[in-house]
Design a protein around this motif. Structure first.
Motif, short mmCIF file in Angstrom:
data_model
loop_
_atom_site.label_atom_id
_atom_site.label_comp_id
_atom_site.label_asym_id
_atom_site.label_seq_id
_atom_site.Cartn_x
_atom_site.Cartn_y
_atom_site.Cartn_z
N GLY A 1 -108.72 -42.14 -97.49
CA GLY A 1 -108.04 -43.32 -98.03
C GLY A 1 -108.04 -44.42 -96.98
N ARG A 2 -109.12 -44.49 -96.19
CA ARG A 2 -109.20 -45.44 -95.07
C ARG A 2 -109.86 -46.72 -95.55
N PRO A 3 -109.27 -47.89 -95.23
CA PRO A 3 -109.91 -49.14 -95.64
C PRO A 3 -111.29 -49.28 -94.98
N SER B 1 -112.59 -51.67 -93.77
CA SER B 1 -112.56 -52.61 -92.65
C SER B 1 -112.21 -51.91 -91.33
N ASN B 2 -111.91 -50.62 -91.37
CA ASN B 2 -111.53 -49.88 -90.15
C ASN B 2 -112.73 -49.05 -89.66
N PRO B 3 -113.40 -49.49 -88.58
CA PRO B 3 -114.65 -48.84 -88.18
C PRO B 3 -114.45 -47.41 -87.67
N LEU B 4 -115.55 -46.64 -87.66
CA LEU B 4 -115.50 -45.24 -87.23
C LEU B 4 -116.14 -45.07 -85.86
N ILE B 5 -115.71 -44.04 -85.15
CA ILE B 5 -116.32 -43.71 -83.85
C ILE B 5 -117.45 -42.70 -84.09
N VAL B 6 -118.60 -42.94 -83.45
CA VAL B 6 -119.75 -42.04 -83.55
C VAL B 6 -119.71 -41.07 -82.37
N GLY C 1 -118.98 -53.63 -90.60
CA GLY C 1 -119.66 -54.92 -90.69
C GLY C 1 -119.85 -55.62 -89.35
N GLN C 2 -119.36 -55.01 -88.28
CA GLN C 2 -119.46 -55.68 -86.97
C GLN C 2 -120.80 -55.36 -86.31
N SER C 3 -121.13 -56.16 -85.28
CA SER C 3 -122.38 -55.92 -84.57
C SER C 3 -122.15 -55.06 -83.32
N THR C 4 -121.00 -54.40 -83.25
CA THR C 4 -120.72 -53.47 -82.16
C THR C 4 -120.51 -52.07 -82.73
N VAL C 5 -120.73 -51.06 -81.89
CA VAL C 5 -120.52 -49.68 -82.35
C VAL C 5 -119.72 -48.91 -81.30
N ALA C 6 -118.84 -48.03 -81.78
CA ALA C 6 -118.00 -47.23 -80.88
C ALA C 6 -118.62 -45.85 -80.71
N VAL D 1 -119.75 -39.05 -87.36
CA VAL D 1 -118.52 -39.85 -87.36
C VAL D 1 -117.38 -38.86 -87.49
N ALA D 2 -116.27 -39.12 -86.86
CA ALA D 2 -115.16 -38.16 -86.93
C ALA D 2 -113.82 -38.85 -86.68
N PRO D 3 -113.37 -39.69 -87.64
CA PRO D 3 -112.02 -40.26 -87.49
C PRO D 3 -111.00 -39.13 -87.61
N SER D 4 -109.79 -39.37 -87.18
CA SER D 4 -108.79 -38.31 -87.19
C SER D 4 -108.66 -37.71 -88.59
N ALA D 5 -108.47 -36.37 -88.62
CA ALA D 5 -108.51 -35.61 -89.88
C ALA D 5 -107.16 -35.65 -90.59
N ILE E 1 -109.99 -52.99 -72.38
CA ILE E 1 -109.40 -51.82 -73.03
C ILE E 1 -108.85 -52.23 -74.39
N LEU E 2 -109.42 -51.65 -75.47
CA LEU E 2 -108.99 -52.00 -76.82
C LEU E 2 -107.88 -51.07 -77.32
N ARG E 3 -107.87 -49.85 -76.80
CA ARG E 3 -106.81 -48.91 -77.19
C ARG E 3 -106.49 -48.04 -75.98
N PRO E 4 -105.23 -47.99 -75.53
CA PRO E 4 -104.92 -47.13 -74.40
C PRO E 4 -105.00 -45.66 -74.81
N PRO F 1 -114.62 -61.73 -83.83
CA PRO F 1 -113.49 -60.90 -83.42
C PRO F 1 -113.89 -59.43 -83.41
N VAL F 2 -113.62 -58.73 -82.34
CA VAL F 2 -113.81 -57.28 -82.35
C VAL F 2 -112.51 -56.70 -82.85
N THR F 3 -112.50 -56.34 -84.11
CA THR F 3 -111.24 -55.90 -84.70
C THR F 3 -110.93 -54.48 -84.25
N VAL F 4 -109.71 -54.23 -84.04
CA VAL F 4 -109.26 -52.88 -83.72
C VAL F 4 -108.18 -52.56 -84.75
N PRO F 5 -108.63 -52.29 -85.99
CA PRO F 5 -107.68 -52.26 -87.11
C PRO F 5 -106.49 -51.35 -86.88
P1 AMP Z 1 -110.05 -43.19 -84.89
O1 AMP Z 1 -109.22 -43.73 -86.03
O2 AMP Z 1 -109.27 -42.54 -83.80
O3 AMP Z 1 -111.25 -42.45 -85.32
O4 AMP Z 1 -110.65 -44.44 -84.13
C1 AMP Z 1 -111.32 -45.44 -84.79
C2 AMP Z 1 -110.94 -46.68 -84.09
O5 AMP Z 1 -111.97 -47.03 -83.18
C3 AMP Z 1 -110.85 -47.87 -85.02
O6 AMP Z 1 -109.60 -47.93 -85.67
C4 AMP Z 1 -111.02 -49.00 -84.05
O7 AMP Z 1 -109.79 -49.21 -83.41
C5 AMP Z 1 -111.99 -48.42 -83.01
N1 AMP Z 1 -113.36 -48.89 -83.23
C6 AMP Z 1 -114.36 -48.25 -83.84
N2 AMP Z 1 -115.48 -48.99 -83.87
C7 AMP Z 1 -115.17 -50.14 -83.25
C8 AMP Z 1 -115.89 -51.34 -82.97
N3 AMP Z 1 -117.16 -51.50 -83.32
N4 AMP Z 1 -115.24 -52.31 -82.32
C9 AMP Z 1 -113.95 -52.16 -81.96
N5 AMP Z 1 -113.22 -51.07 -82.20
C10 AMP Z 1 -113.81 -50.07 -82.84
#
Ligand code: AMP
Ligand code: MG
Length: 317
Positions: free
Chosen positions: A51-53, A55-60, A108-113, A134-138, A188-191, A214-218
């Motif tokens: 149920g994730r929007p 607009s909230n990017p994923l970490i690879v 949609g951003q030009s950056t990847v985590a 990809v593995a956002p928190s479960a 640092i975008l997230r401590p 903007p590098v969004t950190v939703p």
């Molecule tokens: P998580 O919810 O712990 O899997 O972490 C995902 C978080 O990584 C997102 O909510 C963003 O805060 C951050 N993130 C992922 N990709 C990007 C990106 N391209 N630019 C900035 N932050 C990102």
């Protein structure tokens, strides 16, 4: 009704993932809801199940740093240093995205985590697959990240989800995220548990993008990690007023006080506090208290990530 199932069989999980299925996997930070990062349908299914929007990017998550060149268009020298020093481990780097990276992943951003996890079970799974996940928190969106198999199962009850067993997560909080983009100082975008000091980023300024993108950190914008029971800070007055109420639960920080309701002392050491915080919130929610009261931890750099997460789940008042 289907229910989540636990397994130790890495090959069974790898086979499901490689066919485009989802699975919950252990990492050293928190459990992740994994899908093959190169399979757009599987990535979409992660957004839907959480149920994730979009607009909230994923970490690879990568097997090792040799895979970075498939995902990043360039790797600035400071990123190479951080990779050498902190991978595998709880550090995510935001880099310019390779043109082949699905914009579903990057929102949609030009950056990847990117991150290389150190959890031995996760590392073996990634090696077996030889591919990125990809593995956002479960957890369902806006709920507490799970740090053990049982809490993943609670989040996805009613779902046919395979959970790879890896025991309780050692770190217990989501990774530290650092953006390293060309011609900009790292930010640092997230401590996380790796502090500014440990990362050698004492002087890092707040992040701004060179191109005005903007590098969004939703996850950072709204209340993001809510337990079912409302949580509030506790002070001396609250202890005095509510300490004898059986329905109020308490989280202490190395200085437990006599109270009537359920309580847990997470200790005065930030590493152990971080490791047990989310599991404690799940345990307290299960007791259905009228509220959870949290004694504020010290205000110093070692506690920054804990304050960051607590500030997202604690309500004013
Ligand atoms: P998580 O919810 O712990 O899997 O972490 C995902 C978080 O990584 C997102 O909510 C963003 O805060 C951050 N993130 C992922 N990709 C990007 C990106 N391209 N630019 C900035 N932050 C990102
Ligand atoms: Mg999350």
């Amino acid at each position: 009704m289907p229910e989540p199932r636990q397994t130790r069989d890495i090959h069974q999980v790898a086979s499901r993932l490689s066919k485009g299925g989802l699975a919950a996997i252990p990492t050293e930070t928190v459990y992740g809801l994994a899908a093959l990062a190169t399979n757009d349908q599987a990535v979409d299914a992660v957004f839907v199940l959480k149920g994730r929007p979009s607009s909230n990017p994923l970490i690879v998550h990568l097997p090792d740093s040799s895979h970075v060149s498939d995902w990043a268009a360039s790797v600035p020298p400071e990123a190479k240093r951080l990779m050498r020093e902190f991978w595998p481990g709880p550090l995510t780097l935001v880099l310019p995205a390779h043109e082949s990276v699905s914009r579903r992943i990057t929102a949609g951003q030009s950056t990847v985590a990117l991150r290389v996890p150190s959890h031995p079970v996760c590392a073996e799974l990634l090696r077996t697959l030889g591919a990125a996940l990809v593995a956002p928190s479960a957890n369902r969106s806006n709920r507490i990240s799970p740090t053990c198999e049982a809490h993943v199962a609670l989040q996805f009850s009613g779902e046919d989800l395979l959970i790879l067993e890896g025991g309780p997560c050692e770190v217990g909080l989501e990774s530290t995220i650092v953006a390293v983009l060309p011609d900009q100082p790292p930010a640092i975008l997230r401590p996380g548990v790796l502090t500014r000091e440990q990362l050698g980023l004492r002087e890092s300024p707040a992040f701004t993008s060179a191109k005005g993108e903007p590098v969004t950190v939703p996850g950072q914008h709204h209340r993001h990690y809510a337990p079912d029971s409302p949580a509030f800070w506790a002070d001396e007055a609250a202890l005095k007023q509510l300490g004898d109420r059986a329905e109020v639960a308490w989280i202490f920080c190395g200085d437990p006080r006599p109270v009537r309701g359920p309580s847990k002392d997470l200790g005065a050491e930030p590493g152990a506090y971080a490791q047990h915080l989310y599991a404690t919130l799940y345990e307290m929610d299960a007791l259905n208290p009228s509220e959870i009261r949290v004694i504020p931890p010290p205000r110093c750099e070692d506690w920054e990530a804990i304050h960051n997460r607590l500030s997202r789940l604690i309500r004013a008042g």
